[in-house]
Design a protein around this motif. Structure first.
Motif, short mmCIF file in Angstrom:
data_model
loop_
_atom_site.label_atom_id
_atom_site.label_comp_id
_atom_site.label_asym_id
_atom_site.label_seq_id
_atom_site.Cartn_x
_atom_site.Cartn_y
_atom_site.Cartn_z
N GLY A 184 -12.06 23.51 -23.29
CA GLY A 184 -12.89 23.14 -24.42
C GLY A 184 -13.59 24.29 -25.10
O GLY A 184 -14.51 24.09 -25.89
N VAL A 185 -13.14 25.53 -24.81
CA VAL A 185 -13.79 26.70 -25.41
C VAL A 185 -12.79 27.50 -26.25
O VAL A 185 -12.98 28.68 -26.48
N GLY A 186 -11.73 26.84 -26.70
CA GLY A 186 -10.77 27.51 -27.56
C GLY A 186 -11.26 27.59 -28.99
O GLY A 186 -12.20 26.89 -29.39
N GLY A 187 -10.63 28.46 -29.75
CA GLY A 187 -10.98 28.60 -31.15
C GLY A 187 -10.36 29.85 -31.73
O GLY A 187 -9.74 30.65 -31.01
N PRO A 188 -10.50 30.04 -33.05
CA PRO A 188 -9.89 31.21 -33.69
C PRO A 188 -10.42 32.52 -33.13
O PRO A 188 -11.58 32.63 -32.73
N LEU A 189 -9.55 33.52 -33.13
CA LEU A 189 -9.91 34.87 -32.71
C LEU A 189 -10.09 35.69 -33.98
O LEU A 189 -9.13 35.96 -34.70
N GLY A 190 -11.33 36.07 -34.26
CA GLY A 190 -11.59 36.72 -35.54
C GLY A 190 -11.40 35.72 -36.67
O GLY A 190 -11.61 34.52 -36.49
N PRO A 191 -10.95 36.16 -37.83
CA PRO A 191 -10.75 35.23 -38.95
C PRO A 191 -9.68 34.18 -38.68
O PRO A 191 -9.72 33.09 -39.25
N GLY A 192 -8.70 34.52 -37.85
CA GLY A 192 -7.64 33.57 -37.54
C GLY A 192 -6.56 33.49 -38.59
O GLY A 192 -5.67 32.63 -38.51
N THR A 193 -6.59 34.38 -39.56
CA THR A 193 -5.62 34.32 -40.66
C THR A 193 -4.37 35.14 -40.40
O THR A 193 -3.43 35.10 -41.20
N ASN A 194 -4.35 35.91 -39.32
CA ASN A 194 -3.16 36.70 -39.00
C ASN A 194 -2.05 35.78 -38.50
O ASN A 194 -2.29 34.75 -37.86
N TYR A 195 -0.80 36.17 -38.79
CA TYR A 195 0.35 35.36 -38.40
C TYR A 195 0.80 35.70 -36.99
O TYR A 195 0.91 36.87 -36.63
#
Length: 300
Positions: A184-195
């Protein structure tokens, strides 16, 4: 078909061994110790030892070996290990095959989309120019080490595997991500816009087996046909696992903790598409990240 496999005990090698067995192909393993059965062939990449006679009559060689990129930190010493564990065995295989009067006709050699460096949202095909950085430089050397075998007439395929290999049980490329999501602690790393050019281990194994007989040579992007942003990958996996994915980790914190590894692995962007693989007639079990997430959640 007689196949010799190096790197059989890793995440991708284990999946491939199972896939080959499903197809009725029994692989002999290259091992760095004395052989304990006829299904093993000893070699020593450090000392440059591999008996060409052990490869006589072989239909294909597959090398998936290499020190884990997930082991941290990347000290100067471990960087040398990362490079040596890839370039040295590849060069030994190339020299050995080149000296054989009748070498195995096919060699499938591990590589990586790290070849392209950090390229934003640029669509990357097998003909795209190399990028810059530690991993891009490594992959150039890695692939160049196959040259003697190519010059000897062996059909060499460089398997440019996606940056994230999704396995139902986790694994070196996706284990930390999936564990964080399940907690339950997942989420984007930084902006999350990298492919992230991802692929499931099931599709990776099937693609490698397909390339044993496909009329393909040179670099092949071993990725799913629909690369996704890092944010989309994590969010889709979280939805399938019925977990939140809102714990964003700032890029500055990642860089503080992981230093340049954060930019090389987690924040780097490679929007690689598998043109050569698709043109060869391969069909994916999990072409979209939603398909992959359903596959993972079904085994959760």
């Amino acid at each position: 078909m007689r196949v010799v496999l190096a790197g059989s005990h890793g995440l991708l090698g284990t999946a491939l061994t199972h896939e080959l067995a499903q197809r009725g192909i029994s692989a002999q393993r290259l091992v760095r110790r004395p052989a304990r059965s006829p299904r093993e062939i000893p070699w020593d990449p450090v000392l440059g030892r591999l008996n060409p006679a052990d490869l006589a009559g072989v239909d294909a060689v597959i090398n998936l070996g290499g020190a884990s990129l997930a082991r941290l930190p990347w000290t100067a010493s471990y960087r040398r290990t990362i490079v040596a564990s890839r370039v040295r065995p590849t060069a030994l295989l190339a020299r050995t095959l080149a000296t054989m009067p009748d070498p195995p006709p096919v060699w499938l050699q591990a590589s990586a989309v790290g070849f392209y460096g950090n390229r934003g949202d640029e669509i990357l095909t097998e003909t795209s120019e190399p990028g810059s950085g530690f991993l891009a430089d490594l992959v150039r050397r890695w692939e160049a080490a196959t040259a003697p075998a190519e010059e000897a007439g062996v059909r060499v395929v460089q398997l440019r595997t996606g940056s994230v290999a999704l396995a139902a049980a986790g694994g070196s490329s996706s284990g930390l991500i999936l564990r964080a999501i399940r907690m339950g602690v997942g989420g984007p790393l930084g902006p999350g816009t990298n492919y992230w050019s991802w692929i499931t281990t099931a599709d990776h194994a099937a693609a490698v087996a397909h390339l044993l007989t496909a009329d393909v040579a040179g670099p092949v992007n071993l990725t799913a046909p629909h690369p996704a942003t890092q944010r989309e990958v994590i969010a889709t996996l979280a939805r399938a696992l019925h977990r939140p994915a809102v714990m964003r980790v700032p890029a500055t914190l990642l860089r503080l903790v992981l230093r340049d590894v954060a930019d090389e692995l987690l924040l780097s962007s490679q929007r690689a598409v598998p043109g050569a693989l698709e043109d060869s007639g391969f069909r994916w079990q999990h072409p979209t990240i939603a398909d992959a997430a359903r596959w993972i959640s079904a085994q959760d």
